[in-house]
Structures are given as structure tokens and as C-alpha cells.
Scaffold this motif. Structure first.
Motif, PDB file in Angstrom:
ATOM      1  N   THR A   1      -3.483  -1.708  -4.060  1.00 14.34           N
ATOM      2  CA  THR A   1      -2.122  -2.283  -3.861  1.00 14.34           C
ATOM      3  C   THR A   1      -1.282  -2.058  -5.220  1.00 14.34           C
ATOM      4  O   THR A   1      -1.934  -2.025  -6.132  1.00 14.34           O
ATOM      5  CB  THR A   1      -2.033  -3.834  -3.305  1.00 14.34           C
ATOM      6  OG1 THR A   1      -2.558  -4.438  -4.345  1.00 14.34           O
ATOM      7  CG2 THR A   1      -2.627  -3.907  -2.104  1.00 14.34           C
TER       8      THR A   1
ATOM      9  N   PHE B   1       0.919  -1.116  -0.014  1.00 14.64           N
ATOM     10  CA  PHE B   1      -0.096   0.083  -0.101  1.00 14.64           C
ATOM     11  C   PHE B   1       0.870   1.215   0.048  1.00 14.64           C
ATOM     12  O   PHE B   1       1.717   1.298   0.533  1.00 14.64           O
ATOM     13  CB  PHE B   1      -0.725  -0.065   1.173  1.00 14.64           C
ATOM     14  CG  PHE B   1      -1.925  -0.910   1.344  1.00 14.64           C
ATOM     15  CD1 PHE B   1      -3.098  -0.897   0.492  1.00 14.64           C
ATOM     16  CD2 PHE B   1      -1.679  -2.117   2.049  1.00 14.64           C
ATOM     17  CE1 PHE B   1      -3.918  -1.985   0.640  1.00 14.64           C
ATOM     18  CE2 PHE B   1      -2.640  -3.134   1.930  1.00 14.64           C
ATOM     19  CZ  PHE B   1      -3.700  -2.903   1.334  1.00 14.64           C
TER      20      PHE B   1
ATOM     21  N   TYR C   1       1.211  -5.549   2.336  1.00 10.21           N
ATOM     22  CA  TYR C   1       0.216  -6.261   2.023  1.00 10.21           C
ATOM     23  C   TYR C   1       0.214  -7.716   2.219  1.00 10.21           C
ATOM     24  O   TYR C   1       1.006  -8.308   1.604  1.00 10.21           O
ATOM     25  CB  TYR C   1      -0.464  -5.761   0.793  1.00 10.21           C
ATOM     26  CG  TYR C   1      -1.739  -6.702   0.231  1.00 10.21           C
ATOM     27  CD1 TYR C   1      -2.957  -6.385   0.868  1.00 10.21           C
ATOM     28  CD2 TYR C   1      -1.630  -7.667  -0.818  1.00 10.21           C
ATOM     29  CE1 TYR C   1      -4.104  -7.290   0.672  1.00 10.21           C
ATOM     30  CE2 TYR C   1      -2.637  -8.486  -1.089  1.00 10.21           C
ATOM     31  CZ  TYR C   1      -3.820  -8.229  -0.305  1.00 10.21           C
ATOM     32  OH  TYR C   1      -5.001  -9.185  -0.575  1.00 10.21           O
TER      33      TYR C   1
END
Length: 199
Positions: free
Chosen positions: A98, A73, A133
Motif C-alpha cells: 500500500t 493499492f 485499503y
């Protein structure tokens, strides 16, 4: 009596006034030698305090390392179109993404695969701007097209007015409206003054 002297039973000896007025001051090389000894003691104590603080900081800090192909992110700075008293909104999104990591530039810098909408933004980011992530098959990621400027900020613009009301104070009444913002759900609508919204 000074508070330090009352608590510890001796006078506070700071580097400014290291010698007490009643002590006979050494002269010549003795003064220089004693001053150097005291400077060494101060430096040792500073190193001890610094290492202690560093150990406290390292306990809470963990190094972030990414490899090529990881998804991360990206941190952004949201600002509302109307800022009341210079405050930003708490519930605005802090991270978008993302994005995939294309390559490692240095140990603490990574190049991301940004969409074509972000052509004005340099694709290399410091590790502090990224957040890992963790993949999960149940996640359904919906990427909202946020228009960022070159400083990674976007302006949250009002979309609709959901309700109207009048807030009454002691001597006056202020009309307010409930505003739905572009990049936030309806549950996060905020009350703004009607005059600010009109402007």
C-alpha cells in the motif's frame, strides 16, 4: 412482409424513410414543421433512453474519494516474460502497495508517496488506478520490490524450473517445463514449452 411488420402490425418507420410511400407528402412550411416535430420526438426519446442507461450505470458505480493519509493499492499491468499467443496470466498481481496519499491534486487525482525505486514514475494518479485499503490490525503486508517502468508495467521473469514433461499430440511430442515466476508463489507455476523458455 418484414419481421417488424409481422410482429407489430405496422411498418418500421426509421428516420431515413420516415414517410411511407403511400402517404401524401406535405409541401412547403408544412413539411418543415412536421420534420422539426419529428426531430423533437426523436431527441426526447434519445434523452429518455440515455437517462435510463445512466440510471443503470449509476446503480453499479460508486464515486471513490480519498483523504490525505489514506492508504491505497496501485494498479499495475503485469506481463510474463514469455507471452503465449499474446495472452496475459490471470493470476498475476493486479495491485501493489500500500501507498499513502500525500495530497489531493484534483477531485479525481491524488499524489502518492512512492518508494525511491519508483523515481521514474510520476507520483500523481487518477482515481481509477487506485483501490481503497481497509485497515486491519491482523493484516501483515509484505511489500515486494517490483521493478516498474514508466507505463506501470513489470515483466514477470522465470526463476526456476520445477518439473519437466512431454506432451504428446497426434503426430508430435512437445517437451514442456513447469516454471516458477518471480513475483508469484510456487502454487501459481505454469507449464511452458521448453523451446520458448530456452529462447
Amino acid at each position: 412482409m418484414a419481421p417488424f411488420e409481422a410482429l407489430y402490425g405496422k411498418r418500421c418507420r426509421s428516420p431515413v424513410g420516415w414517410f411511407e410511400s403511400t402517404e401524401p407528402r406535405p409541401r412547403g412550411t408544412d413539411l418543415l414543421q412536421e420534420s422539426l416535430d419529428q426531430v423533437r420526438v426523436i431527441q426526447d426519446r434519445l434523452r429518455t433512453a440515455q437517462s435510463r442507461h445512466q440510471s443503470y450505470a449509476d446503480h453499479r458505480r460508486r464515486p471513490l474519494r480519498f483523504v490525505v493519509g489514506d492508504r491505497v493499492f496501485l494498479r499495475v499491468s503485469p506481463m510474463k516474460g514469455v507471452m503465449r499467443f499474446g495472452r496475459r496470466c490471470k493470476l498475476s498481481p493486479r495491485y501493489i502497495g500500500t501507498f499513502e496519499i500525500l495530497r489531493t491534486v484534483r477531485e479525481i487525482a491524488y499524489k502518492l508517496a512512492l518508494p525511491p525505486a519508483f523515481l521514474a514514475i510520476h507520483p500523481v494518479f487518477h482515481v481509477s488506478m487506485l483501490r481503497r485499503y481497509v485497515r486491519d490490525e491482523s493484516h501483515v503486508l509484505q511489500y515486494d520490490a517490483v521493478e516498474l517502468d514508466d507505463r506501470l508495467t513489470f515483466v514477470d521473469e522465470p526463476v526456476a524450473i520445477l518439473a519437466k514433461d512431454v506432451r504428446s499430440f497426434r503426430s508430435r511430442a512437445i517437451p514442456v517445463v513447469k516454471v516458477c515466476w518471480r513475483h508469484r508463489p510456487v502454487e501459481e507455476a505454469t507449464w511452458e514449452t521448453k523451446q520458448e523458455m530456452r529462447e
